[in-house]
Design a protein around this motif. Sequence first.
Motif, short mmCIF file in Angstrom:
data_model
loop_
_atom_site.label_atom_id
_atom_site.label_comp_id
_atom_site.label_asym_id
_atom_site.label_seq_id
_atom_site.Cartn_x
_atom_site.Cartn_y
_atom_site.Cartn_z
N PRO A 1 2.18 10.80 -16.44
CA PRO A 1 3.60 10.23 -16.99
C PRO A 1 2.73 9.01 -17.84
CG PRO A 1 3.73 9.72 -14.99
CD PRO A 1 2.79 10.89 -15.00
N HIS A 2 3.36 8.37 -18.91
CA HIS A 2 3.04 7.22 -19.78
C HIS A 2 3.58 5.91 -19.01
CE1 HIS A 2 0.84 9.56 -22.72
NE2 HIS A 2 1.95 10.05 -22.83
N ASN A 3 4.57 6.02 -18.44
CA ASN A 3 5.08 4.84 -17.69
C ASN A 3 5.69 5.05 -16.34
OD1 ASN A 3 7.56 5.75 -18.44
ND2 ASN A 3 7.43 4.74 -20.44
N LEU A 4 6.06 3.91 -15.45
CA LEU A 4 6.83 3.98 -14.42
C LEU A 4 8.09 4.57 -14.21
CD1 LEU A 4 6.11 3.53 -11.56
CD2 LEU A 4 6.94 1.10 -11.81
N SER A 5 8.86 4.08 -15.59
CA SER A 5 10.37 4.68 -15.57
C SER A 5 10.49 6.00 -15.67
CB SER A 5 10.88 3.83 -16.58
OG SER A 5 10.34 4.17 -17.86
N TYR A 6 9.37 6.83 -16.33
CA TYR A 6 9.60 8.26 -16.39
C TYR A 6 9.69 9.04 -14.97
CZ TYR A 6 8.72 12.97 -17.89
OH TYR A 6 8.58 14.33 -17.96
N LEU A 7 8.75 8.46 -13.87
CA LEU A 7 8.55 8.79 -12.62
C LEU A 7 10.07 8.32 -11.91
CD1 LEU A 7 5.03 7.48 -11.60
CD2 LEU A 7 5.92 9.98 -12.16
N GLU A 8 10.77 7.32 -12.25
CA GLU A 8 11.94 6.80 -11.63
C GLU A 8 13.02 7.89 -12.18
OE1 GLU A 8 11.31 2.35 -10.71
OE2 GLU A 8 11.47 2.79 -12.74
N VAL B 1 -2.79 1.92 -10.68
CA VAL B 1 -1.53 1.17 -10.10
C VAL B 1 -1.86 0.16 -9.13
CG1 VAL B 1 0.36 1.93 -8.75
CG2 VAL B 1 -0.54 3.62 -10.08
N VAL B 2 -1.18 -0.99 -9.39
CA VAL B 2 -1.50 -2.04 -8.68
C VAL B 2 -0.05 -2.50 -8.17
CG1 VAL B 2 -2.46 -4.67 -8.47
CG2 VAL B 2 -3.59 -2.84 -9.99
N ASP C 1 10.81 -6.91 -3.97
CA ASP C 1 9.81 -7.46 -3.11
C ASP C 1 8.56 -6.87 -3.47
OD1 ASP C 1 11.79 -8.31 -1.13
OD2 ASP C 1 11.72 -6.16 -0.05
N TYR C 2 8.40 -6.10 -4.62
CA TYR C 2 7.21 -5.78 -5.14
C TYR C 2 7.01 -5.62 -6.78
CZ TYR C 2 6.71 -4.04 -0.44
OH TYR C 2 6.65 -4.16 0.93
N ALA C 3 5.92 -6.20 -7.08
CA ALA C 3 5.69 -6.17 -8.51
C ALA C 3 4.47 -4.90 -8.94
CB ALA C 3 5.12 -7.40 -9.27
N VAL C 4 4.89 -3.90 -9.69
CA VAL C 4 4.22 -2.87 -9.92
C VAL C 4 3.40 -2.97 -11.27
CG1 VAL C 4 4.01 -0.45 -9.91
CG2 VAL C 4 5.46 -1.50 -8.45
N ILE C 5 2.39 -2.74 -11.19
CA ILE C 5 1.53 -2.70 -12.67
C ILE C 5 1.22 -1.36 -12.93
CG2 ILE C 5 -0.44 -3.50 -14.30
CD1 ILE C 5 -0.11 -6.08 -12.23
N TYR C 6 1.46 -0.41 -13.67
CA TYR C 6 1.27 0.90 -13.84
C TYR C 6 0.78 0.86 -15.24
CZ TYR C 6 1.99 6.01 -14.47
OH TYR C 6 1.88 7.33 -14.68
N ALA D 1 0.86 -1.20 -0.02
CA ALA D 1 -0.05 0.01 -0.08
C ALA D 1 0.81 1.14 0.18
CB ALA D 1 -0.81 0.00 1.18
N SER D 2 2.06 1.42 0.88
CA SER D 2 2.75 2.41 0.81
C SER D 2 3.51 2.37 -0.68
CB SER D 2 4.02 2.10 1.86
OG SER D 2 3.47 2.38 3.01
N VAL D 3 4.08 1.55 -1.20
CA VAL D 3 4.55 1.59 -2.57
C VAL D 3 3.56 2.11 -3.39
CG1 VAL D 3 5.55 0.31 -4.72
CG2 VAL D 3 6.37 -0.20 -2.20
N ARG D 4 2.38 1.71 -3.45
CA ARG D 4 1.32 2.38 -4.46
C ARG D 4 1.02 3.76 -4.15
NH1 ARG D 4 -4.38 3.25 -4.49
NH2 ARG D 4 -5.26 2.72 -6.55
#
Length: 106
Positions: A67-74, A101-102, A85-90, A46-49
């Motif tokens: 943003p269109h993808n998670l890598s842009y935020l990174e 975001v899951v 530890d976590y799989a993120v579906i963006y 939940a914290s990661v989400r």
Amino acid sequence: MGRRQGQVSRGRRALVGALLACAVAVAALALAWPAVAAALRDQGAASVREAVLRAASQCCAVEGSYPHNLSYLEEHYGLTVNREDYAVIYEAYASNVAPSVVVVPR
């Protein structure tokens, strides 16, 4: 001599009682640990989400679109995700719609 023997006997009873209390505490902890570990994993997910959604909202506020993808935020907003530890579906649908975001604990 009887008095001394009574004192030793009371000391042994106290020691046995303390050991029994420790054994019960260890058993209770062992039984509760899986539930605690699962709750911690869920709380971490939940914290990661929330962190991903906050970064996406910040990006939208600054740049005018999500943003269109998670890598842009990174890359641009300093988001770090523990991928071990976590799989993120963006999933971004449109630049003016908040992403879905899951986060799933591995």
